[in-house]
Design an enzyme around this catalytic site. Structure first.
Site, PDB file in Angstrom:
ATOM      1  N   CYS A 131       0.836  -1.640   0.073  1.00 27.59           N
ATOM      2  CA  CYS A 131      -0.215  -0.072   0.153  1.00 27.59           C
ATOM      3  C   CYS A 131       0.942   1.748  -0.021  1.00 27.59           C
ATOM      4  CB  CYS A 131      -1.004   0.229   1.365  1.00 27.59           C
ATOM      5  SG  CYS A 131      -0.183  -0.306   2.608  1.00 27.59           S
ATOM      6  N   CYS A 142      -0.545   3.284   7.196  1.00 32.37           N
ATOM      7  CA  CYS A 142      -1.106   4.198   6.233  1.00 32.37           C
ATOM      8  C   CYS A 142      -2.087   4.875   5.853  1.00 32.37           C
ATOM      9  CB  CYS A 142      -0.081   4.005   4.962  1.00 32.37           C
ATOM     10  SG  CYS A 142      -1.098   3.179   4.117  1.00 32.37           S
ATOM     11  N   GLY A 372     -56.589 -18.385   7.811  1.00 38.08           N
ATOM     12  CA  GLY A 372     -56.535 -17.483   8.614  1.00 38.08           C
ATOM     13  C   GLY A 372     -56.706 -15.850   8.146  1.00 38.08           C
ATOM     14  N   SER A 373     -56.563 -15.378   9.192  1.00 33.93           N
ATOM     15  CA  SER A 373     -56.668 -13.842   8.857  1.00 33.93           C
ATOM     16  C   SER A 373     -55.652 -13.338   9.860  1.00 33.93           C
ATOM     17  CB  SER A 373     -58.556 -13.742   9.499  1.00 33.93           C
ATOM     18  OG  SER A 373     -58.272 -13.832  10.780  1.00 33.93           O
ATOM     19  N   GLY A 374     -55.363 -11.805   9.267  1.00 30.92           N
ATOM     20  CA  GLY A 374     -54.798 -11.038  10.058  1.00 30.92           C
ATOM     21  C   GLY A 374     -54.986  -9.456  10.173  1.00 30.92           C
ATOM     22  N   GLY A 377     -56.608  -8.376   6.315  1.00 31.00           N
ATOM     23  CA  GLY A 377     -57.363  -9.143   5.548  1.00 31.00           C
ATOM     24  C   GLY A 377     -57.313 -10.969   5.591  1.00 31.00           C
ATOM     25  N   VAL A 379     -56.258 -14.826   4.728  1.00 28.41           N
ATOM     26  CA  VAL A 379     -55.121 -16.180   4.233  1.00 28.41           C
ATOM     27  C   VAL A 379     -55.864 -16.907   3.694  1.00 28.41           C
ATOM     28  CG1 VAL A 379     -53.106 -16.791   4.100  1.00 28.41           C
ATOM     29  CG2 VAL A 379     -53.212 -14.919   5.500  1.00 28.41           C
ATOM     30  N   LYS A 392     -52.355 -14.382   0.658  1.00 27.23           N
ATOM     31  CA  LYS A 392     -52.969 -12.881   0.955  1.00 27.23           C
ATOM     32  C   LYS A 392     -53.820 -11.891   0.571  1.00 27.23           C
ATOM     33  CE  LYS A 392     -50.038 -11.284   4.172  1.00 27.23           C
ATOM     34  NZ  LYS A 392     -48.727 -10.768   4.238  1.00 27.23           N
ATOM     35  N   ASP A 483     -41.570  -6.482  13.236  1.00 22.51           N
ATOM     36  CA  ASP A 483     -42.796  -6.768  14.652  1.00 22.51           C
ATOM     37  C   ASP A 483     -42.223  -8.293  14.107  1.00 22.51           C
ATOM     38  OD1 ASP A 483     -45.298  -7.463  15.257  1.00 22.51           O
ATOM     39  OD2 ASP A 483     -46.516  -7.266  13.048  1.00 22.51           O
TER      40      ASP A 483
END
Length: 619
Positions: A131, A142, A372-374, A377, A379, A392, A483
């Site tokens: 270098c 350096c 399922g639902s989240g 909306g 799934v 989804k 999350d």
């Protein structure tokens, strides 16, 4: 107390040539980094490993990547150096990610040592430093050594054409400032040191620019790492408007009509800048209230961190400030999402997932039963091109179509075996939806409850290991989940766990996410700095991962299940933490407690957690 193992793995070391007559050779060794030493051993088939060397961490003066244009004479092509006592140990990793993990971990463990002020970024070879050409092996370095200057986690743009010119005579003299350090990955690159000034010599490429340092060296750097020094020279940024009035800014942003549409414009006061941003956030009556908010960029005039907006998150340059608030509201009414400028192509930074390979034809998608639902909306299970998928669906009013497409945009840019894979989007009918790979056992929290008492210790550890692997990838991609919890991880038929719903917490409207201060986030999974200041980072994700490990070993119990959010905040402020689940091994509980350190900087990275868990799985 035995030292705690931080990293271990097979790397290649170069002989240290402690004598002038020592041969130069490269040998495969098994390295172990713990809280006291860096050791390396020779592994022989069918025989006990033989330790070949050990370096006490307290004797290490410098750990840094080696940048060189010479051919690497071994199979591992990514060198780094460990300077200890009066010797240099050169170690070669198989890839850049591996090299960065070792350098970061070693720097973290040696940051309180009596360190070198300067270091040599290239090899000692043939009796001189490549270098700086000094011929004394122990000559002062350096380049200034930054013990906290880890290699950037930001993904780099595609490499520029090596035939490109390095200067543009029409550019004039433009001074730029390095926003962060940059270590060259190619012989044509130039080293950047954070806050140092450079002269821009070529800006014709959309991603790689040529700059010149104060020694006259010229090379390429990613343009995301630099910003013009002049406060008024923002013309290259799509968000900048030089001569637009407040009324005209409001007119343009209202016409755009997108949540987070924004621009930066000159204020009436000379040398002062204003950020104008459009929002549909509800007013005091709870109803949608489309309007434009104006924030003046404040200048403390105290170097190096001068500029801030609504909250005092300070930055060296205005472009760096804007880049931060494009990902974090941090006191603003909304994030700065869509840059708008009169007379420029506002679409240059946009990404339309409804175009090209990501769009799924509605006729090819067959919907089945609800899985399922989240928050956003339902799934549904479905079939697409003869494969099972999870679909989804966007529930009306739960989230804007823009935010939904933004999630799709994020997911298309991230790909890893431990992240749930996106197959495509369906935007041609209502409701719009995302099509993901199907995970037979559903969400991790439900599966843990359903199988309580039937999962082996190895399976539980494997679930934590899978999650840490996915999160280590997100961390290396400079992406914050926000999350992380068992409910946002999915389980395959083979009990493999994958991380899902990256970065969606900022859109959530559910009560479980509301703190006593009114901010929106999952309180029982959140770190103190998120609860107090809404300050998210990879280290706040690490805190959440500690809670996820607790969920796994408690087999799906809700953390702090008998306490309200306010009571949880009070407990954390008092220094209390979740109790050890009954079947948790002591080593795993120690990792949980490490994740729950009060200060973010005291928590481990996901790269370190991954190696800690991997070492436990090998026992």
């Amino acid at each position: 107390m035995y030292p705690r193992v931080i990293l271990k793995g097979t790397l290649i070391k170069k002989s240290q040539q402690k004598r002038r007559t020592s041969p130069s050779n490269y040998k495969e060794r098994f390295f172990v980094l713990d809280t006291q030493d860096l050791t390396y051993s020779e592994r022989r088939p069918g025989k006990k490993p033989v330790q070949k060397g050990s370096i006490e961490l307290a004797r290490i003066k410098c750990v840094e990547i080696v940048c060189s244009d010479i051919p690497i004479p071994c199979s591992n092509k990514y060198p780094f150096q460990v300077f200890h006592d009066s010797y240099y140990l050169y170690i070669f990793a198989p890839d850049n990610d591996c090299r960065q993990r070792w350098v970061r971990a070693l720097k973290e463990e040696t940051k309180c040592n009596r360190l070198a002020v300067k270091y040599h970024p290239n090899f000692w070879m043939d009796g001189r430093w490549r270098c700086c050409h000094q011929t004394e092996k122990l000559a002062a370095g350096c380049h200034e050594y930054d013990p906290m200057g880890f290699a950037s986690k930001k993904p780099l743009p595609k490499t520029p054409d090596p035939e490109r010119r390095l200067s543009n005579p029409d550019l004039g003299r433009v001074v730029v400032v390095a926003i962060q350090n940059y270590i060259p990955h190619d012989a044509s690159d130039l080293t950047l040191k954070k806050d140092q000034e450079y002269v821009l010599t070529d800006s014709s490429h959309p991603e790689w620019w040529a700059v010149q340092d104060d020694r006259g060296n010229t090379g390429f750097v990613p343009n995301i790492y630099i910003a013009e020094k002049s406060g008024s020279n923002f013309n290259r940024f799509v968000w900048y408007n030089k001569n637009i009035t407040r009324a005209r800014a409001e007119e343009l942003l209202m016409q755009e009509g997108k949540e987070g549409a924004f621009m930066v414009r000159d204020s009436r006061q000379l040398g002062v800048y204003t950020v104008s941003v459009y929002t549909k956030a509800p007013g005091s009556n709870g109803e949608k209230n489309p309007r434009v908010k104006h924030y003046q960029i404040k200048d403390t005039e105290i170097e190096p961190f001068r500029f801030y907006l609504a909250e005092k998150y300070l930055f060296s340059t205005i472009p760096e400030l804007i880049q931060y608030h494009q990902h974090n509201a941090a006191g603003l009414i909304t994030r700065l999402r869509h840059p708008v400028t009169l007379g420029k192509d506002n679409s240059q930074n946009s990404f339309d997932v409804s175009q090209g390979e990501w769009e799924v034809e509605p006729a090819e998608l067959v919907l089945g039963e609800e899985l399922g639902s989240g928050e956003f909306g339902m799934v549904l299970q479905g079939t697409w091109r003869d494969r099972k998928v999870a679909v989804k669906m966007l529930r009306e009013g739960a989230m804007s179509e823009e935010d939904f497409k933004e999630e799709a945009m994020v997911v298309t840019k991230l790909s890893h075996p431990k992240l749930v894979q996106l197959y495509g989007v369906c935007t041609q009918h209502s409701p719009i939806c995302l099509v993901f790979e199907f995970m037979e056992h559903g969400c991790l929290s439900d599966y843990l409850r359903a199988t309580r008492g039937h999962l082996s210790p190895d399976t539980l550890l494997g679930m934590c290991l899978d999650t840490s692997e996915g999160m280590a990838y997100l961390e290396s991609s400079n992406f914050i989940h926000r999350d992380l919890a068992a409910r946002n991880c999915l389980v395959s038929k083979d009990n493999e766990v994958k991380v899902s719903d990256f970065g969606m917490a900022r859109f959530v409207l559910d009560d479980q996410y509301t703190s006593s201060q009114g901010s929106k986030f999952p309180v029982k999974w959140s770190s103190p700095e998120v609860i107090k200041y809404s300050k998210f980072s990879s280290k706040s994700d690490v805190w959440s991962f500690g809670v996820l490990m607790w969920e796994v070993y408690s087999e799906g119990r809700l953390p702090y299940e008998s306490r309200s959010n306010a009571e949880v905040v009070e407990s954390l402020n008092a220094g209390l933490r979740l109790l050890k689940p009954r079947q948790t091994p002591s080593a795993v509980h120690q990792l949980m407690e490490w994740c729950w350190k009060e200060k973010p900087e005291d928590r481990p990275s996901f790269a370190v957690l991954l190696h800690e868990l991997a070492s436990l799985s090998d026992l």
